[in-house]
Motif scaffolding. Structure first.
Motif, mmCIF file in Angstrom:
data_model
loop_
_atom_site.group_PDB
_atom_site.id
_atom_site.type_symbol
_atom_site.label_atom_id
_atom_site.label_comp_id
_atom_site.label_asym_id
_atom_site.label_seq_id
_atom_site.Cartn_x
_atom_site.Cartn_y
_atom_site.Cartn_z
ATOM 1 N N ARG A 6 0.839 -1.207 0.000
ATOM 2 C CA ARG A 6 0.000 0.000 0.000
ATOM 3 C C ARG A 6 0.866 1.245 0.000
ATOM 4 O O ARG A 6 2.011 1.248 0.463
ATOM 5 C CB ARG A 6 -0.984 -0.022 1.166
ATOM 6 C CG ARG A 6 -0.570 0.365 2.579
ATOM 7 C CD ARG A 6 0.775 0.030 3.055
ATOM 8 N NE ARG A 6 1.010 0.278 4.442
ATOM 9 C CZ ARG A 6 1.703 1.328 4.923
ATOM 10 N NH1 ARG A 6 2.228 2.220 4.143
ATOM 11 N NH2 ARG A 6 1.870 1.451 6.214
ATOM 12 N N ALA A 8 0.387 5.070 1.474
ATOM 13 C CA ALA A 8 -0.529 5.644 2.465
ATOM 14 C C ALA A 8 -0.213 7.115 2.739
ATOM 15 O O ALA A 8 0.247 7.471 3.827
ATOM 16 C CB ALA A 8 -0.443 4.825 3.752
ATOM 17 N N PRO A 9 -0.438 7.990 1.781
ATOM 18 C CA PRO A 9 -0.092 9.400 1.998
ATOM 19 C C PRO A 9 -1.075 10.121 2.923
ATOM 20 O O PRO A 9 -2.249 9.745 3.016
ATOM 21 C CB PRO A 9 -0.165 9.994 0.584
ATOM 22 C CG PRO A 9 -1.183 9.158 -0.112
ATOM 23 C CD PRO A 9 -1.036 7.770 0.456
ATOM 24 N N SER A 10 -0.576 11.146 3.589
ATOM 25 C CA SER A 10 -1.440 12.036 4.379
ATOM 26 C C SER A 10 -1.699 13.268 3.508
ATOM 27 O O SER A 10 -0.742 13.896 3.050
ATOM 28 C CB SER A 10 -0.730 12.466 5.654
ATOM 29 O OG SER A 10 -0.309 11.337 6.371
ATOM 30 N N GLU A 41 -4.514 8.802 4.585
ATOM 31 C CA GLU A 41 -4.374 8.900 6.042
ATOM 32 C C GLU A 41 -4.724 10.320 6.489
ATOM 33 O O GLU A 41 -3.852 11.172 6.690
ATOM 34 C CB GLU A 41 -2.960 8.481 6.448
ATOM 35 C CG GLU A 41 -2.665 7.056 5.956
ATOM 36 C CD GLU A 41 -1.709 6.260 6.803
ATOM 37 O OE1 GLU A 41 -0.729 6.831 7.306
ATOM 38 O OE2 GLU A 41 -1.942 5.044 6.951
ATOM 39 N N TYR A 192 -1.694 8.253 14.406
ATOM 40 C CA TYR A 192 -1.020 7.592 13.286
ATOM 41 C C TYR A 192 -0.709 6.140 13.642
ATOM 42 O O TYR A 192 -1.025 5.213 12.881
ATOM 43 C CB TYR A 192 0.266 8.359 12.925
ATOM 44 C CG TYR A 192 1.234 7.525 12.124
ATOM 45 C CD1 TYR A 192 0.888 7.075 10.847
ATOM 46 C CD2 TYR A 192 2.461 7.137 12.647
ATOM 47 C CE1 TYR A 192 1.753 6.267 10.116
ATOM 48 C CE2 TYR A 192 3.331 6.337 11.925
ATOM 49 C CZ TYR A 192 2.974 5.900 10.663
ATOM 50 O OH TYR A 192 3.822 5.100 9.954
ATOM 51 N N VAL A 196 -2.655 3.147 11.534
ATOM 52 C CA VAL A 196 -1.838 2.461 10.526
ATOM 53 C C VAL A 196 -1.748 0.960 10.853
ATOM 54 O O VAL A 196 -1.809 0.110 9.964
ATOM 55 C CB VAL A 196 -0.443 3.154 10.446
ATOM 56 C CG1 VAL A 196 0.584 2.514 11.310
ATOM 57 C CG2 VAL A 196 0.056 3.254 9.042
ATOM 58 N N THR A 209 5.731 -1.089 2.823
ATOM 59 C CA THR A 209 6.895 -0.349 2.334
ATOM 60 C C THR A 209 6.695 1.103 2.719
ATOM 61 O O THR A 209 5.579 1.626 2.663
ATOM 62 C CB THR A 209 7.030 -0.455 0.803
ATOM 63 O OG1 THR A 209 5.903 0.175 0.195
ATOM 64 C CG2 THR A 209 7.114 -1.898 0.349
ATOM 65 N N ARG A 210 7.764 1.751 3.134
ATOM 66 C CA ARG A 210 7.699 3.182 3.459
ATOM 67 C C ARG A 210 9.112 3.681 3.708
ATOM 68 O O ARG A 210 10.055 2.886 3.762
ATOM 69 C CB ARG A 210 6.790 3.427 4.672
ATOM 70 C CG ARG A 210 7.212 2.702 5.919
ATOM 71 C CD ARG A 210 6.161 2.897 7.011
ATOM 72 N NE ARG A 210 6.433 2.031 8.142
ATOM 73 C CZ ARG A 210 5.515 1.591 8.972
ATOM 74 N NH1 ARG A 210 4.252 1.937 8.822
ATOM 75 N NH2 ARG A 210 5.832 0.829 9.991
ATOM 76 N N LEU A 214 10.684 5.998 9.121
ATOM 77 C CA LEU A 214 9.655 5.377 9.965
ATOM 78 C C LEU A 214 10.094 4.039 10.569
ATOM 79 O O LEU A 214 9.282 3.328 11.157
ATOM 80 C CB LEU A 214 8.353 5.217 9.159
ATOM 81 C CG LEU A 214 7.649 6.557 8.899
ATOM 82 C CD1 LEU A 214 6.550 6.421 7.856
ATOM 83 C CD2 LEU A 214 7.072 7.137 10.191
HETATM 84 N N1 GLU Z 1 0.823 8.603 6.243
HETATM 85 C C1 GLU Z 1 2.224 8.488 6.498
HETATM 86 C C2 GLU Z 1 2.963 9.634 5.840
HETATM 87 O O1 GLU Z 1 2.440 10.247 4.933
HETATM 88 C C3 GLU Z 1 2.824 7.203 5.942
HETATM 89 C C4 GLU Z 1 2.516 6.092 6.802
HETATM 90 C C5 GLU Z 1 3.034 4.747 6.416
HETATM 91 O O2 GLU Z 1 3.401 4.511 5.244
HETATM 92 O O3 GLU Z 1 3.019 3.892 7.278
HETATM 93 O O4 GLU Z 1 4.068 9.886 6.245
#
Ligand code: GLU
Length: 279
Positions: A6, A8-10, A41, A192, A196, A209-210, A214
Protein backbone atom coordinates in the motif's frame (compact mmCIF):
# COMPACT_ATOMS: atom_id res chain seq x y z
CA UNK A 1 6.10 -13.88 -4.45
CA UNK A 2 3.15 -11.56 -5.13
CA UNK A 3 2.45 -9.28 -2.18
CA UNK A 4 -0.28 -6.89 -1.08
CA UNK A 5 1.33 -3.47 -0.62
CA UNK A 6 0.00 0.00 0.00
CA UNK A 7 0.88 3.64 -0.44
CA UNK A 8 -0.53 5.64 2.46
CA UNK A 9 -0.09 9.40 2.00
CA UNK A 10 -1.44 12.04 4.38
CA UNK A 11 -3.25 14.76 2.40
CA UNK A 12 -1.50 17.64 4.13
CA UNK A 13 0.00 19.05 0.93
CA UNK A 14 0.66 18.26 -2.71
CA UNK A 15 2.62 15.12 -3.59
CA UNK A 16 6.31 15.77 -4.16
CA UNK A 17 9.09 13.67 -5.65
CA UNK A 18 9.84 12.02 -2.30
CA UNK A 19 6.29 10.77 -1.77
CA UNK A 20 6.00 9.70 -5.41
CA UNK A 21 9.16 7.65 -4.92
CA UNK A 22 7.34 5.87 -2.06
CA UNK A 23 4.27 5.30 -4.22
CA UNK A 24 6.25 3.65 -7.05
CA UNK A 25 8.32 1.69 -4.57
CA UNK A 26 5.14 0.20 -3.08
CA UNK A 27 3.56 -0.49 -6.49
CA UNK A 28 6.71 -2.27 -7.76
CA UNK A 29 7.14 -4.22 -4.51
CA UNK A 30 3.70 -5.81 -5.03
CA UNK A 31 5.32 -7.83 -7.83
CA UNK A 32 3.66 -9.65 -10.73
CA UNK A 33 0.14 -10.65 -9.78
CA UNK A 34 0.36 -8.71 -6.50
CA UNK A 35 -2.11 -6.12 -5.20
CA UNK A 36 -1.32 -2.43 -4.77
CA UNK A 37 -3.66 -0.44 -2.51
CA UNK A 38 -3.95 3.26 -1.81
CA UNK A 39 -4.93 4.56 1.62
CA UNK A 40 -5.61 8.17 2.52
CA UNK A 41 -4.37 8.90 6.04
CA UNK A 42 -6.53 11.91 6.86
CA UNK A 43 -7.20 11.50 10.57
CA UNK A 44 -5.80 14.91 11.47
CA UNK A 45 -8.60 17.39 10.73
CA UNK A 46 -6.34 20.33 11.50
CA UNK A 47 -3.84 19.54 8.73
CA UNK A 48 -5.63 17.43 6.07
CA UNK A 49 -7.67 18.97 3.27
CA UNK A 50 -10.01 17.28 0.75
CA UNK A 51 -8.46 19.17 -2.15
CA UNK A 52 -5.10 17.55 -1.38
CA UNK A 53 -6.79 14.12 -1.46
CA UNK A 54 -8.22 14.90 -4.91
CA UNK A 55 -4.81 16.12 -6.04
CA UNK A 56 -3.20 12.86 -4.86
CA UNK A 57 -5.59 10.81 -7.04
CA UNK A 58 -5.04 13.06 -9.99
CA UNK A 59 -1.25 13.28 -9.77
CA UNK A 60 -0.84 9.52 -9.29
CA UNK A 61 -3.10 8.77 -12.27
CA UNK A 62 -1.19 11.32 -14.38
CA UNK A 63 2.04 9.52 -13.45
CA UNK A 64 0.52 6.28 -14.75
CA UNK A 65 -0.05 4.49 -11.44
CA UNK A 66 -3.08 2.23 -11.05
CA UNK A 67 -4.42 1.06 -7.70
CA UNK A 68 -7.18 -1.19 -6.50
CA UNK A 69 -10.56 0.28 -5.59
CA UNK A 70 -12.03 1.15 -3.17
CA UNK A 71 -9.49 3.49 -1.60
CA UNK A 72 -9.58 3.33 2.17
CA UNK A 73 -10.04 6.83 3.58
CA UNK A 74 -9.20 6.73 7.29
CA UNK A 75 -11.57 9.49 8.39
CA UNK A 76 -14.47 7.26 7.26
CA UNK A 77 -13.42 4.39 9.51
CA UNK A 78 -12.95 5.97 12.93
CA UNK A 79 -15.12 3.23 14.51
CA UNK A 80 -12.46 0.62 13.60
CA UNK A 81 -9.81 2.55 15.50
CA UNK A 82 -12.19 3.20 18.34
CA UNK A 83 -12.78 -0.53 18.76
CA UNK A 84 -9.03 -1.19 18.92
CA UNK A 85 -8.60 1.66 21.37
CA UNK A 86 -11.33 0.24 23.62
CA UNK A 87 -9.45 -3.08 23.74
CA UNK A 88 -6.26 -1.33 24.81
CA UNK A 89 -8.20 0.58 27.46
CA UNK A 90 -9.70 -2.67 28.76
CA UNK A 91 -6.18 -4.07 29.10
CA UNK A 92 -5.23 -1.09 31.28
CA UNK A 93 -2.32 -0.03 29.04
CA UNK A 94 -3.72 3.43 28.19
CA UNK A 95 -4.08 6.55 30.36
CA UNK A 96 -5.42 10.08 29.82
CA UNK A 97 -2.86 12.85 29.45
CA UNK A 98 -4.01 16.40 30.18
CA UNK A 99 -0.66 18.07 29.42
CA UNK A 100 -0.50 20.83 26.84
CA UNK A 101 2.49 21.07 24.51
CA UNK A 102 3.96 23.79 26.68
CA UNK A 103 3.50 21.71 29.88
CA UNK A 104 5.49 18.94 28.21
CA UNK A 105 8.17 21.30 26.89
CA UNK A 106 8.63 22.80 30.36
CA UNK A 107 8.85 19.40 32.01
CA UNK A 108 11.40 18.23 29.45
CA UNK A 109 13.46 21.41 29.83
CA UNK A 110 13.46 20.87 33.60
CA UNK A 111 14.69 17.29 33.23
CA UNK A 112 17.32 18.20 30.60
CA UNK A 113 16.35 15.24 28.35
CA UNK A 114 17.97 15.02 24.91
CA UNK A 115 15.75 14.50 21.82
CA UNK A 116 15.48 10.90 20.63
CA UNK A 117 12.86 8.28 19.82
CA UNK A 118 10.31 7.84 17.04
CA UNK A 119 8.15 10.74 18.20
CA UNK A 120 10.91 13.13 19.29
CA UNK A 121 11.62 13.54 23.00
CA UNK A 122 9.75 10.86 24.93
CA UNK A 123 6.88 12.14 27.07
CA UNK A 124 8.16 12.56 30.64
CA UNK A 125 5.24 10.58 32.08
CA UNK A 126 3.68 13.38 34.14
CA UNK A 127 0.06 12.18 33.81
CA UNK A 128 0.97 8.50 34.22
CA UNK A 129 1.81 9.40 37.81
CA UNK A 130 -1.52 11.11 38.60
CA UNK A 131 -3.49 9.54 41.43
CA UNK A 132 -7.02 8.31 40.65
CA UNK A 133 -8.37 11.38 42.51
CA UNK A 134 -6.23 13.79 40.51
CA UNK A 135 -7.29 12.08 37.29
CA UNK A 136 -10.97 12.29 38.22
CA UNK A 137 -10.64 15.95 39.17
CA UNK A 138 -8.93 16.81 35.87
CA UNK A 139 -11.65 14.99 33.92
CA UNK A 140 -14.43 16.75 35.90
CA UNK A 141 -12.89 20.13 35.22
CA UNK A 142 -13.55 19.50 31.52
CA UNK A 143 -9.86 19.62 30.57
CA UNK A 144 -9.22 18.11 27.15
CA UNK A 145 -7.00 15.06 27.07
CA UNK A 146 -5.13 12.72 24.76
CA UNK A 147 -4.72 9.02 25.51
CA UNK A 148 -1.21 7.65 25.87
CA UNK A 149 0.14 4.12 25.84
CA UNK A 150 1.69 3.16 29.18
CA UNK A 151 4.80 1.83 27.48
CA UNK A 152 6.19 0.03 30.52
CA UNK A 153 2.97 -1.92 31.05
CA UNK A 154 2.45 -2.56 27.33
CA UNK A 155 5.97 -3.94 26.83
CA UNK A 156 5.69 -6.09 29.96
CA UNK A 157 2.46 -7.55 28.66
CA UNK A 158 3.71 -8.21 25.11
CA UNK A 159 7.19 -9.57 25.96
CA UNK A 160 10.14 -9.62 23.54
CA UNK A 161 9.20 -8.87 19.92
CA UNK A 162 10.86 -8.93 16.52
CA UNK A 163 9.99 -7.90 13.00
CA UNK A 164 11.63 -8.40 9.63
CA UNK A 165 12.80 -5.81 7.14
CA UNK A 166 13.78 -6.81 3.58
CA UNK A 167 16.74 -4.43 3.64
CA UNK A 168 17.79 -4.83 7.27
CA UNK A 169 16.96 -8.40 8.30
CA UNK A 170 15.41 -9.34 11.63
CA UNK A 171 15.07 -6.48 14.07
CA UNK A 172 14.47 -6.68 17.79
CA UNK A 173 11.69 -4.22 18.60
CA UNK A 174 12.57 -1.56 21.16
CA UNK A 175 9.34 0.46 21.37
CA UNK A 176 10.29 1.65 24.85
CA UNK A 177 12.68 4.15 23.21
CA UNK A 178 9.63 6.16 22.12
CA UNK A 179 8.18 6.39 25.64
CA UNK A 180 4.44 6.76 26.29
CA UNK A 181 3.30 7.60 22.75
CA UNK A 182 -0.07 9.20 22.04
CA UNK A 183 -2.52 6.54 20.94
CA UNK A 184 -5.58 8.81 20.59
CA UNK A 185 -5.16 12.55 20.10
CA UNK A 186 -7.22 15.32 21.64
CA UNK A 187 -8.85 16.29 18.37
CA UNK A 188 -9.35 12.83 16.90
CA UNK A 189 -10.06 9.47 18.59
CA UNK A 190 -7.00 7.78 17.11
CA UNK A 191 -3.37 8.41 16.14
CA UNK A 192 -1.02 7.59 13.29
CA UNK A 193 0.37 4.57 15.16
CA UNK A 194 -3.01 3.06 15.98
CA UNK A 195 -4.76 3.62 12.67
CA UNK A 196 -1.84 2.46 10.53
CA UNK A 197 -1.52 -0.75 12.53
CA UNK A 198 -5.25 -1.51 12.43
CA UNK A 199 -5.51 -0.72 8.72
CA UNK A 200 -2.51 -2.74 7.59
CA UNK A 201 -4.16 -5.74 9.26
CA UNK A 202 -7.71 -5.00 8.06
CA UNK A 203 -6.53 -4.51 4.49
CA UNK A 204 -4.49 -7.72 4.50
CA UNK A 205 -1.21 -5.94 3.75
CA UNK A 206 1.56 -8.55 3.50
CA UNK A 207 4.45 -6.15 2.83
CA UNK A 208 4.59 -2.63 4.30
CA UNK A 209 6.90 -0.35 2.33
CA UNK A 210 7.70 3.18 3.46
CA UNK A 211 10.58 5.59 4.04
CA UNK A 212 13.36 4.70 6.46
CA UNK A 213 12.41 7.68 8.63
CA UNK A 214 9.65 5.38 9.96
CA UNK A 215 11.87 2.45 11.01
CA UNK A 216 11.53 3.27 14.71
CA UNK A 217 7.77 3.71 14.40
CA UNK A 218 7.60 0.08 13.27
CA UNK A 219 8.70 -1.01 16.76
CA UNK A 220 5.55 0.67 18.11
CA UNK A 221 3.37 -0.93 15.42
CA UNK A 222 4.84 -4.35 16.22
CA UNK A 223 3.91 -3.81 19.87
CA UNK A 224 0.35 -2.81 18.98
CA UNK A 225 0.04 -5.90 16.75
CA UNK A 226 1.04 -8.08 19.70
CA UNK A 227 -1.43 -6.39 22.07
CA UNK A 228 -4.30 -6.48 19.57
CA UNK A 229 -3.61 -9.99 18.18
CA UNK A 230 -2.99 -8.68 14.69
CA UNK A 231 -0.73 -10.34 12.11
CA UNK A 232 2.74 -8.92 11.48
CA UNK A 233 3.48 -8.13 7.84
CA UNK A 234 6.94 -8.07 6.32
CA UNK A 235 8.52 -4.59 6.08
CA UNK A 236 10.75 -2.84 3.58
CA UNK A 237 11.87 0.66 4.58
CA UNK A 238 13.42 2.40 1.61
CA UNK A 239 16.04 5.15 1.49
CA UNK A 240 14.75 8.72 1.16
CA UNK A 241 15.15 10.68 -2.02
CA UNK A 242 17.67 13.49 -1.49
CA UNK A 243 18.00 16.84 -3.21
CA UNK A 244 21.13 18.02 -5.03
CA UNK A 245 22.66 19.11 -1.68
CA UNK A 246 22.07 15.69 -0.16
CA UNK A 247 19.22 16.94 2.02
CA UNK A 248 15.94 15.10 2.43
CA UNK A 249 13.16 16.42 0.19
CA UNK A 250 10.63 18.18 2.36
CA UNK A 251 6.95 18.75 1.75
CA UNK A 252 7.51 22.46 2.33
CA UNK A 253 9.88 22.65 -0.64
CA UNK A 254 7.34 23.55 -3.30
CA UNK A 255 9.74 23.18 -6.24
CA UNK A 256 9.48 19.40 -6.17
CA UNK A 257 5.70 19.09 -6.06
CA UNK A 258 4.21 17.17 -8.97
CA UNK A 259 1.93 20.17 -9.56
CA UNK A 260 4.88 22.48 -10.09
CA UNK A 261 6.82 20.03 -12.22
CA UNK A 262 3.73 19.52 -14.39
CA UNK A 263 3.16 23.21 -14.86
CA UNK A 264 6.87 23.66 -15.65
CA UNK A 265 6.23 21.36 -18.63
CA UNK A 266 7.76 18.10 -17.41
CA UNK A 267 6.27 14.91 -18.85
CA UNK A 268 5.05 12.04 -16.67
CA UNK A 269 8.05 9.96 -17.80
CA UNK A 270 10.45 12.75 -16.78
CA UNK A 271 8.82 13.09 -13.35
CA UNK A 272 8.92 9.32 -12.82
CA UNK A 273 12.64 9.38 -13.63
CA UNK A 274 13.21 12.26 -11.21
CA UNK A 275 11.43 10.20 -8.54
CA UNK A 276 13.89 7.37 -9.14
CA UNK A 277 11.65 5.18 -11.31
CA UNK A 278 12.57 5.55 -14.97
CA UNK A 279 10.56 3.05 -17.03
N1 GLU B 1 0.82 8.60 6.24
C1 GLU B 1 2.22 8.49 6.50
C2 GLU B 1 2.96 9.63 5.84
O1 GLU B 1 2.44 10.25 4.93
C3 GLU B 1 2.82 7.20 5.94
C4 GLU B 1 2.52 6.09 6.80
C5 GLU B 1 3.03 4.75 6.42
O2 GLU B 1 3.40 4.51 5.24
O3 GLU B 1 3.02 3.89 7.28
O4 GLU B 1 4.07 9.89 6.25
Amino acid sequence: MPETTRFAPSPTGYLHLGTVHSAFFAARAAGDGGRFLLRIEDIDPTRCRPEFTEAIYEDLAWLGLRWEQPVRVQSQHLHDYHRALARLQDMGVVYPCFCTRSDIAQEIARSGAAPHGADGVPYPGTCRRLSPDERAAATRSGKQFALRLDMGKAVARAGALEWHDRARGTIRARPERAGDVVIARRETPTSYHLSVTVDDALQGITLVTRGEDLVEATDIHRLLQALLDLPTPDYWHHGLLLDADGKRLAKRDRSTTIRNLRSAGKSAAEVRALAGFPD
